[in-house]
Design a protein around this motif. Structure first.
Motif, PDB file in Angstrom:
ATOM      1  N   ARG A   1      34.236  93.776  12.229  1.00 59.09           N
ATOM      2  CA  ARG A   1      33.603  93.489  13.555  1.00 59.09           C
ATOM      3  C   ARG A   1      34.262  92.059  14.035  1.00 59.09           C
ATOM      4  NH1 ARG A   1      27.364  94.488  14.552  1.00 59.09           N
ATOM      5  NH2 ARG A   1      28.187  96.566  14.929  1.00 59.09           N
ATOM      6  N   LEU A   2      34.454  91.153  13.168  1.00 62.98           N
ATOM      7  CA  LEU A   2      34.781  89.844  13.624  1.00 62.98           C
ATOM      8  C   LEU A   2      36.050  89.778  14.308  1.00 62.98           C
ATOM      9  CD1 LEU A   2      34.135  86.813  13.662  1.00 62.98           C
ATOM     10  CD2 LEU A   2      35.256  86.399  11.469  1.00 62.98           C
ATOM     11  N   LEU A   3      37.082  90.739  13.965  1.00 58.71           N
ATOM     12  CA  LEU A   3      38.398  90.858  14.461  1.00 58.71           C
ATOM     13  C   LEU A   3      38.302  91.479  15.720  1.00 58.71           C
ATOM     14  CD1 LEU A   3      40.174  91.432  11.371  1.00 58.71           C
ATOM     15  CD2 LEU A   3      39.892  89.136  12.290  1.00 58.71           C
ATOM     16  N   ASP A   4      37.306  92.072  16.259  1.00 61.64           N
ATOM     17  CA  ASP A   4      37.109  93.050  17.560  1.00 61.64           C
ATOM     18  C   ASP A   4      36.926  91.806  18.738  1.00 61.64           C
ATOM     19  OD1 ASP A   4      37.777  95.444  16.460  1.00 61.64           O
ATOM     20  OD2 ASP A   4      35.794  95.809  16.192  1.00 61.64           O
ATOM     21  N   LYS A   5      36.815  90.759  18.272  1.00 61.86           N
ATOM     22  CA  LYS A   5      36.536  89.587  19.499  1.00 61.86           C
ATOM     23  C   LYS A   5      37.836  89.495  20.348  1.00 61.86           C
ATOM     24  CE  LYS A   5      32.527  88.491  18.013  1.00 61.86           C
ATOM     25  NZ  LYS A   5      31.215  89.209  18.856  1.00 61.86           N
ATOM     26  N   ARG A   6      37.665  89.047  21.444  1.00 62.66           N
ATOM     27  CA  ARG A   6      39.073  88.594  22.349  1.00 62.66           C
ATOM     28  C   ARG A   6      39.721  87.611  21.731  1.00 62.66           C
ATOM     29  NH1 ARG A   6      36.671  87.459  28.275  1.00 62.66           N
ATOM     30  NH2 ARG A   6      35.428  86.004  26.959  1.00 62.66           N
ATOM     31  N   THR A   7      41.072  87.497  21.985  1.00 61.88           N
ATOM     32  CA  THR A   7      41.772  86.386  21.478  1.00 61.88           C
ATOM     33  C   THR A   7      41.661  85.113  21.831  1.00 61.88           C
ATOM     34  OG1 THR A   7      43.928  88.143  21.875  1.00 61.88           O
ATOM     35  CG2 THR A   7      44.411  85.638  21.473  1.00 61.88           C
ATOM     36  N   THR A   8      40.865  84.811  23.136  1.00 62.55           N
ATOM     37  CA  THR A   8      40.134  83.465  23.120  1.00 62.55           C
ATOM     38  C   THR A   8      39.161  83.136  22.341  1.00 62.55           C
ATOM     39  OG1 THR A   8      38.858  84.634  24.884  1.00 62.55           O
ATOM     40  CG2 THR A   8      40.960  83.745  25.648  1.00 62.55           C
ATOM     41  N   VAL A   9      38.458  84.040  21.977  1.00 65.74           N
ATOM     42  CA  VAL A   9      37.293  83.557  20.950  1.00 65.74           C
ATOM     43  C   VAL A   9      38.018  83.505  20.077  1.00 65.74           C
ATOM     44  CG1 VAL A   9      35.367  84.639  19.874  1.00 65.74           C
ATOM     45  CG2 VAL A   9      35.787  85.165  22.359  1.00 65.74           C
ATOM     46  N   HIS A  10      38.852  83.993  19.120  1.00 64.69           N
ATOM     47  CA  HIS A  10      39.596  83.628  17.958  1.00 64.69           C
ATOM     48  C   HIS A  10      40.315  82.170  18.172  1.00 64.69           C
ATOM     49  CE1 HIS A  10      38.830  87.280  15.957  1.00 64.69           C
ATOM     50  NE2 HIS A  10      39.550  88.058  17.160  1.00 64.69           N
TER      51      HIS A  10
END
Length: 201
Positions: free
Chosen positions: A149-158
């Motif tokens: 689930r953590l990797l489903d975030k947007r690139t800007t969030v990462h």
């Protein structure tokens, strides 16, 4: 401009004045539509340009941070020098998150403009007009969710997570080198002594 009775029946043709009014009305609507579509294309261009700038700035800061970490790893074992490098890395990481936030605001501003113009064009053309919002909705509907689930975030969030980890990394180094130089202990001793001196009349 109204139907009138003639010898051959009813004449439903419009007068010259009515035809001119219809032509003028059609021309006005056509010009407004062309102007609205031109504004939409310009807003799309500015959105794309601002997005490119956003990622360009992030790439520059990423390279700078990488260079700072590499420089720190090869720096001589001098506590004061390493402290200064750590402070510089901490400052650049804080600056990066500020630039990231401001750049995201610029992108969001033009994205809002594009969506507003798209709504007005959809009201004119209906389903015949396919804008950026509908294309994004189609693309999202076809995406498959990831296993984590953590990797489903947007690139800007990462990127934000990564910058926060850099901030913590540089902060730990700053505290470590301050302790190594005994600056923290000296400052605490100075404040304690000052408090004791101030307690005497």
């Amino acid at each position: 401009a109204y139907p009138r009775r003639t010898l051959g029946g009813w004449d439903t043709s419009l007068g010259c004045g009515a035809q001119a009014n219809i032509s003028k009305s059609f021309g006005t609507r056509f010009n407004k539509t062309v102007k609205l579509y031109s504004q939409y294309l310009k807003a799309l261009e500015l959105l794309e340009r601002e997005s490119d700038r956003f990622w360009m700035r992030n790439n520059v800061f990423l390279l700078v941070q990488g260079a700072m970490i590499a420089f720190y790893s090869k720096a001589p074992p001098d506590a004061l020098f390493n402290l200064l490098v750590s402070i510089e890395g901490l400052f650049l990481a804080a600056l990066w998150i500020g630039v990231l936030t401001q750049g995201a605001n610029y992108v969001r501003r033009w994205d809002d403009v594009v969506r507003e113009l798209e709504a007005r064009l959809e009201a004119l053309f209906g389903d015949k007009f396919v804008g950026l919002k509908r294309l994004n909705d189609i693309a999202k509907s076809r995406e498959k969710p990831g296993n984590i689930r953590l990797l489903d975030k947007r690139t800007t969030v990462h990127i934000r997570y990564f910058i926060i980890s850099l901030l913590i990394f540089w902060e730990i180094l700053v505290i470590y080198h301050l302790t190594k130089l005994q600056i923290v202990s000296a400052l605490a001793y100075y404040l304690e002594a000052k408090a004791h001196i101030g307690a005497f009349p």
